[in-house]
Scaffold this motif. Structure first.
Motif, PDB file in Angstrom:
ATOM      1  N   PHE A 122     -10.287   5.746  -8.175  1.00  0.00           N
ATOM      2  CA  PHE A 122      -9.004   6.350  -8.455  1.00  0.00           C
ATOM      3  C   PHE A 122      -8.967   7.791  -8.776  1.00  0.00           C
ATOM      4  CE2 PHE A 122      -5.330   7.881 -11.129  1.00  0.00           C
ATOM      5  CZ  PHE A 122      -4.284   7.282 -10.070  1.00  0.00           C
ATOM      6  N   GLY A 123      -9.901   8.091  -9.682  1.00  0.00           N
ATOM      7  CA  GLY A 123     -10.074   9.366 -10.244  1.00  0.00           C
ATOM      8  C   GLY A 123     -10.774  10.421  -8.963  1.00  0.00           C
ATOM      9  N   CYS A 124     -11.424   9.719  -8.034  1.00  0.00           N
ATOM     10  CA  CYS A 124     -11.905  10.609  -6.769  1.00  0.00           C
ATOM     11  C   CYS A 124     -10.833  10.772  -5.640  1.00  0.00           C
ATOM     12  CB  CYS A 124     -13.097   9.970  -6.275  1.00  0.00           C
ATOM     13  SG  CYS A 124     -14.554   9.865  -7.698  1.00  0.00           S
ATOM     14  N   ILE A 125      -9.717  10.286  -5.791  1.00  0.00           N
ATOM     15  CA  ILE A 125      -8.651  10.285  -4.484  1.00  0.00           C
ATOM     16  C   ILE A 125      -7.908  11.369  -4.849  1.00  0.00           C
ATOM     17  CG2 ILE A 125      -6.827   9.176  -3.568  1.00  0.00           C
ATOM     18  CD1 ILE A 125      -8.203   6.497  -4.320  1.00  0.00           C
ATOM     19  N   ALA A 126      -7.401  12.244  -3.821  1.00  0.00           N
ATOM     20  CA  ALA A 126      -6.774  13.395  -3.940  1.00  0.00           C
ATOM     21  C   ALA A 126      -5.380  13.134  -3.456  1.00  0.00           C
ATOM     22  CB  ALA A 126      -7.294  14.631  -3.069  1.00  0.00           C
ATOM     23  N   TRP A 127      -5.242  12.287  -2.372  1.00  0.00           N
ATOM     24  CA  TRP A 127      -3.974  12.227  -1.713  1.00  0.00           C
ATOM     25  C   TRP A 127      -4.011  10.865  -1.084  1.00  0.00           C
ATOM     26  CZ3 TRP A 127      -4.895  11.760   3.172  1.00  0.00           C
ATOM     27  CH2 TRP A 127      -5.908  12.787   3.892  1.00  0.00           C
ATOM     28  N   LEU A 128      -2.717  10.328  -0.646  1.00  0.00           N
ATOM     29  CA  LEU A 128      -2.522   9.156   0.198  1.00  0.00           C
ATOM     30  C   LEU A 128      -1.801   9.658   1.347  1.00  0.00           C
ATOM     31  CD1 LEU A 128      -3.128   7.845  -2.626  1.00  0.00           C
ATOM     32  CD2 LEU A 128      -2.357   5.815  -1.689  1.00  0.00           C
ATOM     33  N   ALA A 129      -1.843   9.102   2.567  1.00  0.00           N
ATOM     34  CA  ALA A 129      -1.011   9.315   3.717  1.00  0.00           C
ATOM     35  C   ALA A 129      -0.893   8.193   4.722  1.00  0.00           C
ATOM     36  CB  ALA A 129      -1.533  10.520   4.670  1.00  0.00           C
ATOM     37  N   PRO A 130       0.343   8.068   5.269  1.00  0.00           N
ATOM     38  CA  PRO A 130       0.194   6.920   6.417  1.00  0.00           C
ATOM     39  C   PRO A 130      -0.581   7.616   7.566  1.00  0.00           C
ATOM     40  CG  PRO A 130       2.335   8.326   6.654  1.00  0.00           C
ATOM     41  CD  PRO A 130       1.312   8.895   5.363  1.00  0.00           C
ATOM     42  N   GLY A 131      -1.220   6.685   8.260  1.00  0.00           N
ATOM     43  CA  GLY A 131      -2.133   6.922   9.327  1.00  0.00           C
ATOM     44  C   GLY A 131      -1.956   5.917  10.691  1.00  0.00           C
ATOM     45  N   PHE A 132      -2.222   6.318  11.671  1.00  0.00           N
ATOM     46  CA  PHE A 132      -2.442   5.685  13.004  1.00  0.00           C
ATOM     47  C   PHE A 132      -3.933   5.498  13.439  1.00  0.00           C
ATOM     48  CE2 PHE A 132       2.184   5.316  13.933  1.00  0.00           C
ATOM     49  CZ  PHE A 132       2.181   3.927  13.926  1.00  0.00           C
ATOM     50  N   GLU A 133      -4.819   4.825  13.326  1.00  0.00           N
ATOM     51  CA  GLU A 133      -5.884   4.867  14.235  1.00  0.00           C
ATOM     52  C   GLU A 133      -5.866   4.342  15.415  1.00  0.00           C
ATOM     53  OE1 GLU A 133     -10.877   4.007  13.550  1.00  0.00           O
ATOM     54  OE2 GLU A 133      -9.462   2.975  12.528  1.00  0.00           O
ATOM     55  N   ILE A 134      -6.356   4.930  16.439  1.00  0.00           N
ATOM     56  CA  ILE A 134      -6.595   4.327  17.759  1.00  0.00           C
ATOM     57  C   ILE A 134      -7.833   3.957  17.767  1.00  0.00           C
ATOM     58  CG2 ILE A 134      -6.533   4.906  20.229  1.00  0.00           C
ATOM     59  CD1 ILE A 134      -4.309   6.777  19.623  1.00  0.00           C
ATOM     60  N   VAL A 135      -8.231   2.577  17.912  1.00  0.00           N
ATOM     61  CA  VAL A 135      -9.485   2.290  17.993  1.00  0.00           C
ATOM     62  C   VAL A 135      -9.569   1.710  19.813  1.00  0.00           C
ATOM     63  CG1 VAL A 135      -9.623   1.292  15.892  1.00  0.00           C
ATOM     64  CG2 VAL A 135      -8.629  -0.227  17.468  1.00  0.00           C
ATOM     65  N   GLN A 136     -11.058   1.620  20.029  1.00  0.00           N
ATOM     66  CA  GLN A 136     -11.258   1.279  21.268  1.00  0.00           C
ATOM     67  C   GLN A 136     -12.681   0.457  21.297  1.00  0.00           C
ATOM     68  OE1 GLN A 136     -12.876   4.665  23.844  1.00  0.00           O
ATOM     69  NE2 GLN A 136     -13.611   5.691  22.006  1.00  0.00           N
ATOM     70  N   SER A 137     -12.742  -0.276  22.719  1.00  0.00           N
ATOM     71  CA  SER A 137     -14.103  -1.158  22.816  1.00  0.00           C
ATOM     72  C   SER A 137     -14.500  -0.875  23.817  1.00  0.00           C
ATOM     73  CB  SER A 137     -13.782  -2.606  22.364  1.00  0.00           C
ATOM     74  OG  SER A 137     -15.032  -3.314  22.703  1.00  0.00           O
ATOM     75  N   HIS A 138     -15.727  -0.664  24.138  1.00  0.00           N
ATOM     76  CA  HIS A 138     -16.695  -0.399  25.537  1.00  0.00           C
ATOM     77  C   HIS A 138     -17.191  -1.836  26.015  1.00  0.00           C
ATOM     78  CE1 HIS A 138     -16.391   3.822  23.716  1.00  0.00           C
ATOM     79  NE2 HIS A 138     -16.235   3.946  24.878  1.00  0.00           N
ATOM     80  N   LEU A 139     -16.699  -2.882  25.493  1.00  0.00           N
ATOM     81  CA  LEU A 139     -17.276  -4.235  25.946  1.00  0.00           C
ATOM     82  C   LEU A 139     -15.729  -4.920  26.430  1.00  0.00           C
ATOM     83  CD1 LEU A 139     -18.979  -3.643  23.055  1.00  0.00           C
ATOM     84  CD2 LEU A 139     -19.948  -5.848  23.976  1.00  0.00           C
ATOM     85  N   PRO A 140     -15.899  -5.426  27.360  1.00  0.00           N
ATOM     86  CA  PRO A 140     -14.728  -6.145  28.080  1.00  0.00           C
ATOM     87  C   PRO A 140     -14.039  -7.103  27.286  1.00  0.00           C
ATOM     88  CG  PRO A 140     -16.714  -6.288  29.705  1.00  0.00           C
ATOM     89  CD  PRO A 140     -17.263  -5.631  28.325  1.00  0.00           C
ATOM     90  N   GLY A 141     -12.733  -6.906  27.394  1.00  0.00           N
ATOM     91  CA  GLY A 141     -12.078  -8.033  26.658  1.00  0.00           C
ATOM     92  C   GLY A 141     -12.130  -8.047  25.314  1.00  0.00           C
ATOM     93  N   TRP A 142     -12.511  -6.972  24.685  1.00  0.00           N
ATOM     94  CA  TRP A 142     -12.765  -6.821  23.332  1.00  0.00           C
ATOM     95  C   TRP A 142     -13.446  -8.093  22.681  1.00  0.00           C
ATOM     96  CZ3 TRP A 142     -10.760  -3.629  18.974  1.00  0.00           C
ATOM     97  CH2 TRP A 142     -10.439  -2.340  19.733  1.00  0.00           C
TER      98      TRP A 142
END
Length: 266
Positions: A122-142
């Motif tokens: 907690f003492g090492c955190i500056a800020w919080l924010a909402p986020g969207f990560e776009i993930v991907q997989s290079h293997l068929p069908g995840w």
């Protein structure tokens, strides 16, 4: 597949060849060494690491992907976009089977000590924010092993971060922040259509716990760079990861006092 071959497929947005050796790494420790080699290749060509993503922290989706423990990967200056206005854009160009994940992102103010407690973190955190990560997989069908996901760059493709709010706006202690995050919910919409509701407790009982787990795993990984001031850490999706197409608009509506975030895909 070598780290260079993995990077070539990443750059071209191509699936890995069907005749690749299985598994790509003997175990997770070997996979992380491959991921660090891939990180070195990206740094050598001028990309700059700006933080980390934690994946598979949401226990509710472990059976769907048959990965039963968290993994982590690197976030890059070339994959990160910031938006303080509550909405942003992202390109799906040369991404492979992209999916969207709504989550909370931490910004680090300091390097956590070894064996840090939740209060230390907690003492090492500056800020919080909402986020969207776009993930991907290079293997068929995840379909993959945990080691595959690590060697595949932690599945990271893009990260959109919303307005960054100082941690003190939310809480003055780790306990208070942990309780707040754990009970916070998010409602995910595709256009005007409600898709799914999730909650902070889905990610290892809360994003602060996800950060705690990640810090321990990072420190035990041979050769892994430490968390640094200014790094971002995205802590895992609160819902399932949803397939994406160009032209779509999505919105994650987090409970107050957390901001909501929208994204348009092209």
């Amino acid at each position: 597949m070598t780290p260079q071959a993995v990077l070539d497929h990443y750059d071209q947005g191509l699936l890995w060849p069907a005749d690749r050796p299985l598994p790509i790494a003997a175990d997770l420790d070997a996979a992380y060494q491959q991921a660090l080699a891939l990180r070195a290749l990206r740094a050598a060509r001028g990309e700059r690491a700006v933080g980390y993503k934690i994946g598979f922290t949401n226990r509710t989706i472990w059976p769907r992907y048959e990965v039963y423990a968290p993994i982590w990967g690197t976030v890059w200056n070339t994959t990160l976009t910031r938006s303080s206005g509550g909405t942003g854009e992202a390109s799906l160009d040369r991404l492979c089977q992209p999916r969207l994940e709504p989550e909370i992102v931490f910004g680090m103010a300091a390097t956590p000590p070894r064996d840090a407690t939740l209060e230390d973190l907690f003492g090492c955190i500056a800020w919080l924010a909402p986020g969207f990560e776009i993930v991907q997989s290079h293997l068929p069908g995840w379909k993959f092993s945990a080691a595959d996901t690590v060697a595949d760059g932690g599945l990271h493709a893009r990260l959109l971060i919303g307005r960054e709010t100082p941690v003190g706006h939310f809480a003055t202690s780790a306990h208070a922040l942990d309780e707040l995050l754990g009970c916070t919910r998010v409602r995910l919409h595709r256009g005007d259509e409600f898709v799914e509701e999730g909650k902070g407790a889905n990610v290892l009982d809360g994003p602060l716990h996800a950060l705690h787990h990640f810090n321990h795993e990072l420190q035990r990984c041979t050769g892994a760079p430490a968390l640094m001031p200014g790094d971002v850490v995205t802590t895992g999706t609160w819902t399932d990861a949803w397939p994406l197409e160009p032209g779509q608009s999505w919105r994650a509506e987090f409970d107050a006092p957390f901001d909501s975030l929208g994204i348009t895909l092209r």
